[in-house]
Design an enzyme around this catalytic site. Structure first.
Site, short mmCIF file in Angstrom:
data_model
loop_
_atom_site.label_atom_id
_atom_site.label_comp_id
_atom_site.label_asym_id
_atom_site.label_seq_id
_atom_site.Cartn_x
_atom_site.Cartn_y
_atom_site.Cartn_z
N TYR A 194 0.85 -1.07 -0.20
CA TYR A 194 -0.21 0.03 -0.01
C TYR A 194 0.98 1.12 -0.04
CZ TYR A 194 -4.47 2.10 0.45
OH TYR A 194 -5.68 2.94 0.01
N SER A 195 0.72 2.25 -0.97
CA SER A 195 1.48 3.43 -1.14
C SER A 195 2.85 3.14 -1.17
CB SER A 195 1.16 4.16 -0.03
OG SER A 195 1.50 5.56 -0.22
N LEU A 196 3.79 3.57 -0.30
CA LEU A 196 4.99 3.20 -0.51
C LEU A 196 5.39 1.89 -0.18
CD1 LEU A 196 8.15 4.49 -0.68
CD2 LEU A 196 8.08 4.70 1.86
#
Length: 255
Positions: free
Chosen positions: A98-100
């Protein structure tokens, strides 16, 4: 060229929340966003039971690993994590970031493939630009005020943390370390994965552009599939049932 995995003797440290699935026909390894912890994936775990086992990754420096020094070398972190993940590869599995966390998930799969370990069936990249398109915002160098304003715009800090100065300070420090570790990492674009990539994004996410999303197509020799959902950067946590349904449907293509 192959690399040697560092077999983890602390698998429970990396995966503090054992799956409660009664019959793990497949496993999902989940990597959190910058500053986030493994506990954020517990609602997703409950939604994917009883046949899919969710194994959230706990990076050092947060939650139950708060006393462990936060990582400062992305490559070393991924190599050690790959050793722990390989021990869970005795049945079909996929990786979600998720995201980074999606950028780390990509590097994790590269490490597993280079080591000749059983590869995941697919990579799920949620709310994230392709690793090589991440802009050099240098957020790790931002002041606390600047960093706080940015994460507020992402709606990334719970109200109970915003209202507690001590908790907020710790959260910003962990976030800054995570961002700095990735900013120092030199991404190698000369190789690509060989597995399918599923890219999920919210239609009002201010952190990801269409060209950045399209960049995932160049990160694999396999297929890249895209889904757009209603919501912002954290749509996957705001609408857990929607994310769980998409993961279940897409993972069923390979298990």
């Amino acid at each position: 060229m192959t690399i040697q995995l560092i077999r983890s003797t602390r698998n429970r440290t990396w995966f503090p929340f054992p799956s409660r699935a009664r019959d793990e026909r497949a496993r999902l390894i989940c990597l959190p966003f910058a500053g986030g912890g493994a506990s954020r994936f517990l609602p997703l775990s409950r939604l994917l039971e009883p046949d899919l086992g969710v194994h959230p990754v706990q990076f050092p420096g947060r939650e139950g690993r708060f006393d462990d020094p936060a990582h400062s070398d992305a490559g070393a972190l991924v190599t050690e994590l790959a050793g722990a993940v390989a021990e869970l590869a005795d049945r079909p599995y996929a990786v979600l970031g998720y995201s980074l966390g999606a950028s780390y998930a990509y590097e994790l799969v590269r490490a597993l493939e280079k080591a000749g370990a059983p590869a995941p069936r697919a990579l799920f990249a949620v709310a994230s630009p392709a690793p090589h398109t991440r802009s050099a915002l240098r957020l790790s160098d931002a002041t606390d005020t600047e960093l706080l304003e940015r994460v507020k715009s992402w709606q990334a800090v719970p109200d109970e943390v915003l209202g507690d100065a001590e908790l907020l300070g710790m959260a910003l420090n962990t976030l800054r370390i995570d961002l700095g570790t990735w900013e120092r990492h030199r991404h190698d674009i000369s190789t690509r994965l060989s597995i399918p990539i599923h890219v999920y994004t919210g239609d009002t996410d201010p952190t990801v552009t269409r060209p950045q999303l399209a960049g995932w197509r160049t990160r694999t020799t396999g297929t890249a599939r895209f889904r757009t959902f209603t919501g912002g950067h954290f749509f996957g946590f705001d609408q857990g049932e929607v994310l769980a349904a998409a993961v279940r449907a897409d993972l069923a293509l390979y298990t």
